[in-house]
Every structure is written in C-alpha cells, then in structure tokens.
Design a protein around this motif. Structure first.
Motif, PDB file in Angstrom:
ATOM      1  N   GLY A  24       0.880  -1.150  -0.057  1.00 25.39           N
ATOM      2  CA  GLY A  24       0.052  -0.077   0.143  1.00 25.39           C
ATOM      3  C   GLY A  24       0.777   1.380  -0.031  1.00 25.39           C
ATOM      4  O   GLY A  24       1.882   1.032   0.120  1.00 25.39           O
ATOM      5  N   LEU A  25       0.061   2.254  -0.086  1.00 29.04           N
ATOM      6  CA  LEU A  25       0.916   3.806  -0.166  1.00 29.04           C
ATOM      7  C   LEU A  25       0.907   4.058   1.317  1.00 29.04           C
ATOM      8  O   LEU A  25      -0.345   4.201   2.122  1.00 29.04           O
ATOM      9  N   TYR A  26       1.992   4.572   1.765  1.00 33.46           N
ATOM     10  CA  TYR A  26       1.940   5.172   3.181  1.00 33.46           C
ATOM     11  C   TYR A  26       2.557   6.674   3.020  1.00 33.46           C
ATOM     12  O   TYR A  26       3.673   6.879   3.265  1.00 33.46           O
ATOM     13  N   GLY A  27       1.623   7.415   2.253  1.00 33.89           N
ATOM     14  CA  GLY A  27       2.126   8.874   2.094  1.00 33.89           C
ATOM     15  C   GLY A  27       2.335   8.949   0.616  1.00 33.89           C
ATOM     16  O   GLY A  27       2.462   8.017  -0.075  1.00 33.89           O
ATOM     17  N   PRO A  28       2.599  10.295   0.094  1.00 34.61           N
ATOM     18  CA  PRO A  28       2.647  10.427  -1.369  1.00 34.61           C
ATOM     19  C   PRO A  28       3.972   9.582  -1.825  1.00 34.61           C
ATOM     20  O   PRO A  28       5.111   9.964  -1.384  1.00 34.61           O
ATOM     21  N   GLY A  29       3.626   8.733  -2.532  1.00 37.30           N
ATOM     22  CA  GLY A  29       4.637   7.900  -3.302  1.00 37.30           C
ATOM     23  C   GLY A  29       5.600   6.813  -2.528  1.00 37.30           C
ATOM     24  O   GLY A  29       6.646   6.526  -2.785  1.00 37.30           O
ATOM     25  N   ALA A  30       5.019   6.729  -1.095  1.00 35.13           N
ATOM     26  CA  ALA A  30       5.747   5.892  -0.419  1.00 35.13           C
ATOM     27  C   ALA A  30       5.096   4.426  -0.423  1.00 35.13           C
ATOM     28  O   ALA A  30       4.449   4.319   0.621  1.00 35.13           O
ATOM     29  N   TRP A  31       5.527   3.721  -1.114  1.00 33.39           N
ATOM     30  CA  TRP A  31       5.111   2.307  -1.228  1.00 33.39           C
ATOM     31  C   TRP A  31       5.614   1.346  -0.079  1.00 33.39           C
ATOM     32  O   TRP A  31       6.746   1.354   0.232  1.00 33.39           O
ATOM     33  N   VAL A  32       4.819   0.656   0.394  1.00 31.76           N
ATOM     34  CA  VAL A  32       5.321  -0.226   1.857  1.00 31.76           C
ATOM     35  C   VAL A  32       4.850  -1.572   1.551  1.00 31.76           C
ATOM     36  O   VAL A  32       3.689  -1.712   0.883  1.00 31.76           O
ATOM     37  N   VAL A  33       5.463  -2.340   2.360  1.00 28.93           N
ATOM     38  CA  VAL A  33       4.812  -3.786   2.581  1.00 28.93           C
ATOM     39  C   VAL A  33       4.885  -3.975   3.895  1.00 28.93           C
ATOM     40  O   VAL A  33       5.765  -3.792   4.589  1.00 28.93           O
ATOM     41  N   ARG A  34       3.701  -4.966   4.166  1.00 30.35           N
ATOM     42  CA  ARG A  34       3.835  -5.140   5.506  1.00 30.35           C
ATOM     43  C   ARG A  34       3.415  -6.864   5.485  1.00 30.35           C
ATOM     44  O   ARG A  34       2.373  -7.324   4.830  1.00 30.35           O
ATOM     45  N   ASP A  35       4.177  -7.473   6.375  1.00 26.33           N
ATOM     46  CA  ASP A  35       3.954  -9.019   6.748  1.00 26.33           C
ATOM     47  C   ASP A  35       2.636  -9.013   7.883  1.00 26.33           C
ATOM     48  O   ASP A  35       2.719  -8.339   8.780  1.00 26.33           O
ATOM     49  N   ALA A  74       2.046 -11.450   9.708  1.00 25.87           N
ATOM     50  CA  ALA A  74       2.230 -12.652  10.529  1.00 25.87           C
ATOM     51  C   ALA A  74       2.152 -14.157   9.939  1.00 25.87           C
ATOM     52  O   ALA A  74       1.835 -14.929  10.505  1.00 25.87           O
ATOM     53  N   SER A  75       2.909 -14.042   8.673  1.00 28.44           N
ATOM     54  CA  SER A  75       2.798 -15.223   7.948  1.00 28.44           C
ATOM     55  C   SER A  75       3.827 -16.406   8.435  1.00 28.44           C
ATOM     56  O   SER A  75       4.594 -15.956   9.174  1.00 28.44           O
ATOM     57  N   THR A  76       3.479 -17.767   8.234  1.00 31.38           N
ATOM     58  CA  THR A  76       4.333 -18.496   8.784  1.00 31.38           C
ATOM     59  C   THR A  76       5.662 -18.631   7.796  1.00 31.38           C
ATOM     60  O   THR A  76       6.592 -19.166   8.425  1.00 31.38           O
ATOM     61  N   ASN A  77       5.431 -18.695   6.544  1.00 38.63           N
ATOM     62  CA  ASN A  77       6.694 -18.740   5.824  1.00 38.63           C
ATOM     63  C   ASN A  77       7.540 -17.647   5.460  1.00 38.63           C
ATOM     64  O   ASN A  77       8.500 -17.726   4.676  1.00 38.63           O
ATOM     65  N   GLY A  78       7.190 -16.410   5.873  1.00 32.36           N
ATOM     66  CA  GLY A  78       7.807 -15.030   5.751  1.00 32.36           C
ATOM     67  C   GLY A  78       7.485 -14.520   4.452  1.00 32.36           C
ATOM     68  O   GLY A  78       7.133 -14.813   3.617  1.00 32.36           O
ATOM     69  N   THR A  79       7.771 -13.160   4.755  1.00 39.39           N
ATOM     70  CA  THR A  79       7.942 -12.145   3.777  1.00 39.39           C
ATOM     71  C   THR A  79       9.227 -11.593   3.479  1.00 39.39           C
ATOM     72  O   THR A  79       9.895 -11.305   4.681  1.00 39.39           O
ATOM     73  N   TRP A  80       9.808 -11.683   2.397  1.00 41.25           N
ATOM     74  CA  TRP A  80      11.081 -11.425   2.352  1.00 41.25           C
ATOM     75  C   TRP A  80      11.234 -10.068   1.169  1.00 41.25           C
ATOM     76  O   TRP A  80      10.588 -10.123   0.246  1.00 41.25           O
ATOM     77  N   LEU A  81      12.257  -9.317   1.657  1.00 40.22           N
ATOM     78  CA  LEU A  81      12.574  -7.921   0.734  1.00 40.22           C
ATOM     79  C   LEU A  81      14.127  -7.986   0.688  1.00 40.22           C
ATOM     80  O   LEU A  81      15.030  -7.852   1.707  1.00 40.22           O
ATOM     81  N   ASN A  82      14.401  -8.382  -0.705  1.00 38.20           N
ATOM     82  CA  ASN A  82      15.940  -8.359  -0.936  1.00 38.20           C
ATOM     83  C   ASN A  82      16.639  -9.363  -0.022  1.00 38.20           C
ATOM     84  O   ASN A  82      17.754  -8.889   0.220  1.00 38.20           O
ATOM     85  N   GLY A  83      16.266 -10.280   0.110  1.00 41.07           N
ATOM     86  CA  GLY A  83      16.737 -11.321   0.896  1.00 41.07           C
ATOM     87  C   GLY A  83      16.772 -11.381   2.266  1.00 41.07           C
ATOM     88  O   GLY A  83      17.156 -12.211   3.067  1.00 41.07           O
ATOM     89  N   ARG A  84      16.147 -10.391   2.820  1.00 40.29           N
ATOM     90  CA  ARG A  84      16.042 -10.240   4.330  1.00 40.29           C
ATOM     91  C   ARG A  84      14.548 -10.273   4.742  1.00 40.29           C
ATOM     92  O   ARG A  84      13.522  -9.580   4.054  1.00 40.29           O
ATOM     93  N   ARG A  85      14.226 -11.217   5.796  1.00 43.26           N
ATOM     94  CA  ARG A  85      12.969 -11.315   6.168  1.00 43.26           C
ATOM     95  C   ARG A  85      12.328 -10.121   6.912  1.00 43.26           C
ATOM     96  O   ARG A  85      13.050  -9.391   7.847  1.00 43.26           O
ATOM     97  N   ILE A  86      11.074  -9.757   6.718  1.00 46.73           N
ATOM     98  CA  ILE A  86      10.607  -8.603   7.209  1.00 46.73           C
ATOM     99  C   ILE A  86       9.540  -9.047   7.973  1.00 46.73           C
ATOM    100  O   ILE A  86       8.863 -10.107   7.873  1.00 46.73           O
ATOM    101  N   THR A  87       9.109  -8.494   9.369  1.00 46.13           N
ATOM    102  CA  THR A  87       8.229  -8.906  10.328  1.00 46.13           C
ATOM    103  C   THR A  87       6.979  -8.115  10.482  1.00 46.13           C
ATOM    104  O   THR A  87       6.259  -8.166  11.244  1.00 46.13           O
TER     105      THR A  87
END
Length: 66
Positions: free
Chosen positions: A10-21, A23-36
């Motif tokens: 989603g957008l978190y302000g003008p032009g600021a795209w974000v991803v939010r995990d 609480a998935s079991t197998n993870g969300t990864w951004l550029n090889g790093r797990r985000i929580t």
C-alpha cells in the motif's frame, strides 16, 4: 504457497510504497531479508511472498486507472 492473508502492499504517504507482513508462517522477504512488520519499497526491490518472487517497479509517468 502463500497464505491467504500473507502480506499487504500500500501507499504510506505520497509515493511511499510499503509492504507489511501479516504474521505469515513462511515469511515475507525483501531483497533477501525477512521482514516482520512494515518495510518501505524502492524501485527494483525483490519481494518474495511464499514461493512467489515479485520485482517492484515504479513507473513515473504511469496514468492512474479510473
């Protein structure tokens, strides 16, 4: 193999795209790093959700859908 409610983008302000995990079991990864929680996306980032990989690409002159 992503859970039904795995992550959200989603957008978190003008032009600021974000991803939010979500609480998935197998993870969300951004550029090889797990985000929580919340992480900002940048042009060219590699997002991995379950066994799917997505390249995040910003198109500056894109016309919004109406």
């Amino acid at each position: 193999k992503a859970s039904r409610k795995h992550a959200e983008l989603g957008l978190y302000g003008p032009g600021a795209w974000v991803v939010r995990d979500l609480a998935s079991t197998n993870g969300t990864w951004l550029n090889g790093r797990r985000i929580t929680d919340l992480a900002r996306l940048a042009n060219g980032d590699l997002l991995r959700i379950g066994d799917s990989e997505i390249r995040f690409t910003l198109i500056e002159d894109a016309v919004p859908l109406s």
